[in-house]
Design a protein around this motif. Structure first.
Motif, PDB file in Angstrom:
ATOM      1  N   THR A  81      74.002   6.765 -49.759  1.00 58.97           N
ATOM      2  CA  THR A  81      74.213   6.455 -48.346  1.00 58.97           C
ATOM      3  C   THR A  81      73.114   5.527 -47.824  1.00 58.97           C
ATOM      4  O   THR A  81      73.383   4.585 -47.081  1.00 58.97           O
ATOM      5  CB  THR A  81      74.207   7.757 -47.524  1.00 58.97           C
ATOM      6  OG1 THR A  81      74.884   8.752 -48.256  1.00 58.97           O
ATOM      7  CG2 THR A  81      74.870   7.573 -46.193  1.00 58.97           C
TER       8      THR A  81
ATOM      9  N   ASN B  83      73.692   2.079 -49.084  1.00 55.03           N
ATOM     10  CA  ASN B  83      74.759   1.436 -48.313  1.00 55.03           C
ATOM     11  C   ASN B  83      74.261   0.977 -46.950  1.00 55.03           C
ATOM     12  O   ASN B  83      74.716  -0.041 -46.423  1.00 55.03           O
ATOM     13  CB  ASN B  83      75.929   2.398 -48.115  1.00 55.03           C
ATOM     14  CG  ASN B  83      76.740   2.560 -49.375  1.00 55.03           C
ATOM     15  OD1 ASN B  83      76.612   1.744 -50.302  1.00 55.03           O
ATOM     16  ND2 ASN B  83      77.555   3.586 -49.436  1.00 55.03           N
ATOM     17  N   ASP B  84      73.334   1.736 -46.361  1.00 50.18           N
ATOM     18  CA  ASP B  84      72.827   1.386 -45.042  1.00 50.18           C
ATOM     19  C   ASP B  84      71.921   0.165 -45.075  1.00 50.18           C
ATOM     20  O   ASP B  84      71.979  -0.679 -44.197  1.00 50.18           O
ATOM     21  CB  ASP B  84      72.037   2.561 -44.459  1.00 50.18           C
ATOM     22  CG  ASP B  84      72.915   3.520 -43.683  1.00 50.18           C
ATOM     23  OD1 ASP B  84      74.123   3.242 -43.603  1.00 50.18           O
ATOM     24  OD2 ASP B  84      72.410   4.517 -43.171  1.00 50.18           O
ATOM     25  N   TYR B  85      71.048   0.115 -46.073  1.00 53.67           N
ATOM     26  CA  TYR B  85      69.967  -0.866 -46.003  1.00 53.67           C
ATOM     27  C   TYR B  85      70.127  -2.050 -46.938  1.00 53.67           C
ATOM     28  O   TYR B  85      69.392  -3.022 -46.812  1.00 53.67           O
ATOM     29  CB  TYR B  85      68.624  -0.175 -46.268  1.00 53.67           C
ATOM     30  CG  TYR B  85      68.256   0.735 -45.117  1.00 53.67           C
ATOM     31  CD1 TYR B  85      67.850   0.201 -43.907  1.00 53.67           C
ATOM     32  CD2 TYR B  85      68.357   2.116 -45.221  1.00 53.67           C
ATOM     33  CE1 TYR B  85      67.547   1.012 -42.842  1.00 53.67           C
ATOM     34  CE2 TYR B  85      68.054   2.944 -44.156  1.00 53.67           C
ATOM     35  CZ  TYR B  85      67.644   2.376 -42.970  1.00 53.67           C
ATOM     36  OH  TYR B  85      67.357   3.182 -41.912  1.00 53.67           O
TER      37      TYR B  85
ATOM     38  N   THR C 131      72.402  -5.038 -48.124  1.00 50.89           N
ATOM     39  CA  THR C 131      73.625  -5.749 -47.754  1.00 50.89           C
ATOM     40  C   THR C 131      74.085  -6.714 -48.836  1.00 50.89           C
ATOM     41  O   THR C 131      75.247  -7.113 -48.855  1.00 50.89           O
ATOM     42  CB  THR C 131      73.423  -6.525 -46.447  1.00 50.89           C
ATOM     43  OG1 THR C 131      72.169  -7.200 -46.503  1.00 50.89           O
ATOM     44  CG2 THR C 131      73.420  -5.584 -45.248  1.00 50.89           C
TER      45      THR C 131
ATOM     46  N   ARG D  19      73.203  -4.160 -54.260  1.00 53.38           N
ATOM     47  CA  ARG D  19      73.798  -2.871 -53.939  1.00 53.38           C
ATOM     48  C   ARG D  19      74.423  -2.232 -55.178  1.00 53.38           C
ATOM     49  O   ARG D  19      74.149  -1.066 -55.492  1.00 53.38           O
ATOM     50  CB  ARG D  19      74.862  -3.064 -52.849  1.00 53.38           C
ATOM     51  CG  ARG D  19      75.343  -1.779 -52.229  1.00 53.38           C
ATOM     52  CD  ARG D  19      76.458  -2.034 -51.247  1.00 53.38           C
ATOM     53  NE  ARG D  19      75.964  -2.284 -49.897  1.00 53.38           N
ATOM     54  CZ  ARG D  19      76.675  -2.034 -48.804  1.00 53.38           C
ATOM     55  NH1 ARG D  19      77.899  -1.546 -48.894  1.00 53.38           N
ATOM     56  NH2 ARG D  19      76.172  -2.284 -47.614  1.00 53.38           N
TER      57      ARG D  19
ATOM     58  N   THR E 103      72.327  -0.980 -38.927  1.00 54.51           N
ATOM     59  CA  THR E 103      71.968  -1.328 -40.309  1.00 54.51           C
ATOM     60  C   THR E 103      72.722  -2.559 -40.795  1.00 54.51           C
ATOM     61  O   THR E 103      72.109  -3.514 -41.229  1.00 54.51           O
ATOM     62  CB  THR E 103      72.233  -0.164 -41.274  1.00 54.51           C
ATOM     63  OG1 THR E 103      73.624   0.183 -41.187  1.00 54.51           O
ATOM     64  CG2 THR E 103      71.381   1.036 -40.940  1.00 54.51           C
TER      65      THR E 103
ATOM     66  N   ARG F 188      80.612   7.597 -41.630  1.00 52.83           N
ATOM     67  CA  ARG F 188      79.272   6.982 -41.581  1.00 52.83           C
ATOM     68  C   ARG F 188      78.417   7.601 -40.480  1.00 52.83           C
ATOM     69  O   ARG F 188      77.216   7.351 -40.420  1.00 52.83           O
ATOM     70  CB  ARG F 188      79.381   5.470 -41.358  1.00 52.83           C
ATOM     71  CG  ARG F 188      79.729   4.724 -42.634  1.00 52.83           C
ATOM     72  CD  ARG F 188      79.320   3.282 -42.581  1.00 52.83           C
ATOM     73  NE  ARG F 188      77.900   3.099 -42.837  1.00 52.83           N
ATOM     74  CZ  ARG F 188      77.310   1.912 -42.872  1.00 52.83           C
ATOM     75  NH1 ARG F 188      78.012   0.824 -42.646  1.00 52.83           N
ATOM     76  NH2 ARG F 188      76.028   1.816 -43.116  1.00 52.83           N
TER      77      ARG F 188
END
Lengths: 147, 251
Positions: free
Chosen positions: A91, A94-96, A98, A103, B178, B218
């Motif tokens: 997670t 996925n957030d940080y 891009t 990834r 983000t 999310r």
């Protein structure tokens, strides 16, 4: 903080039929509840019950790992906690992250290290020899002499 | 009949004390500036004034180039959401007296959406995700006169009918910050409004839309959205109810 160039840009992305996010979310909730019991049970038995911290030595660990109850307990603890943590890390990635290549590289690293640790850990739990041949009887579990 | 009465200046009677308030506004002119910068203004304010009045005073009396959105100025059109002292609020609902005026008041545009000028951001991505949840009544039946609903059925989604689409919630959400791909709290709130409406027939469609990688899963329940909402909508609760509905497979 910088602004995002194109928020919701991939909004028109193709939707695949399978959606693992829902199951991932449910796994985190379910495993979280079970882990509370498993972890605090583990901590209590190892650190509080009996002689406390000072009881932990090779014999103590070997004794636990030769008991089917603790084998199941530790296996559950290993699999639930490791996958719970790896999913949390996913997670965060996925957030940080891009960039798609970075990834997927990080996802691959996460998945493979998790798989290796799971196999290794499970192997140790079920193939551990509590009474190694020629060991000092002072240091190994008390039941070894009766074997 | 005393002619030596104490001289009370007439204008002092009932006069409200004014304060000098310092506003530090994050300015950005895309034609001149490469980066946004902070600029301070001193304005004479009453404690009953709002931050929006301060911005008006700046624009009308000091610097006409200051750009910000406002329409109704009474907390219902949702135009003037901005970040005031680090919190997303409506400028027209934030009273000067509720802020610490011994320190400067920092005013900047909401975060996460592309900055266009000064306090104005591009709201299009926000409205795009709003449109995607199909925020309109979808009903297959044709009623005789009107679509009847009990008080309990109406109360089920009452909280989420209050949304004014100001984007205070979505632009306070760290998950949206983000990468900006998350649907955002506002879109989910407006989906909730129809998912739990007994007159609507397309709850399943909206649940499928939000059962997505960028959908409700999310949400990390940070509660920033609930705290930011100027209408007091329990946003995080609404998102949790949508999650529950997806797990159940029905509202």
């Amino acid at each position: 903080m910088t602004t995002i160039d194109a928020p919701r840009s991939s909004a028109a992305r193709t939707r695949s039929g399978m959606n693992l996010e829902k199951w991932g979310w449910m796994y985190m909730r379910a495993s979280g509840v079970v882990l509370v019991v498993l972890i605090f049970g583990h901590l209590f038995v190892n650190l509080v019950a009996g002689d406390g911290v000072s009881q932990i030595d090779f014999a103590f660990v070997a004794g636990k790992l030769s008991d089917p109850f603790w084998q199941v307990w530790d296996t559950l603890l290993l699999w639930l906690a490791l996958i719970h943590g790896a999913n949390g890390m996913r997670t965060l990635v996925n957030d940080y992250v891009t960039k798609p290549k970075v990834r997927s590289a990080l996802h691959f690293a996460l998945a493979s290290s998790t798989a290796v640790l799971l196999i290794l850990g499970t192997l140790v739990i079920y193939t551990f020899d509590p009474c190694p041949a020629g060991a000092d009887p002072e240091l190994i579990a008390s039941f070894c002499s009766t074997l | 009949m005393a002619t030596t009465a104490p001289e009370a200046p007439a204008q002092e009677v009932g006069a409200v004390q004014a304060f000098t308030v310092t506003l530090i506004v994050r300015r950005f002119d895309p034609e001149k500036d490469a980066e946004p910068h902070w600029q301070d203004f001193d304005v004479e304010m009453y404690s009953t004034d709002r931050v929006l009045d301060a911005l008006h005073k700046i624009k009308w009396d000091q610097d006409g180039t200051l750009a910000f959105r406002r329409s109704c100025a009474h907390g219902i059109c949702g135009s003037d959401a901005m970040r005031i002292n680090g919190r997303n609020r409506l400028a027209c609902k934030t009273l000067i007296k509720d802020l610490d005026i011994s320190k400067p008041i920092y005013v900047e545009a909401i975060k996460g959406l592309p900055l266009e000028k000064d306090l104005i951001v591009d709201m299009e991505p926000f409205f795009e995700s709003y449109r995607q949840v199909q925020p309109f009544l979808i009903a297959s039946s044709k009623p005789e006169k009107e679509r009847l609903q009990t008080i309990e059925q109406r109360a089920r989604f009452d909280d989420t009918t209050k949304c004014i689409l100001c984007a205070a919630c979505t632009s306070s959400c760290p998950v949206f910050w983000t990468d900006g791909q998350y649907f955002g709290p506002a879109a989910i709130v407006n989906a909730h409004r129809f998912i739990f409406d007994s007159r609507d027939d397309a709850a399943q469609v909206r649940l499928d839309i939000l059962n997505d990688k960028e959908g409700v899963w999310r949400c990390r329940t940070t509660f920033n959205c609930s705290e930011a909402c100027p209408r007091g909508i329990e946003v995080t609760k609404a998102i949790a109810e949508v999650k529950q509905a997806i797990l159940r497979g029905k509202p």
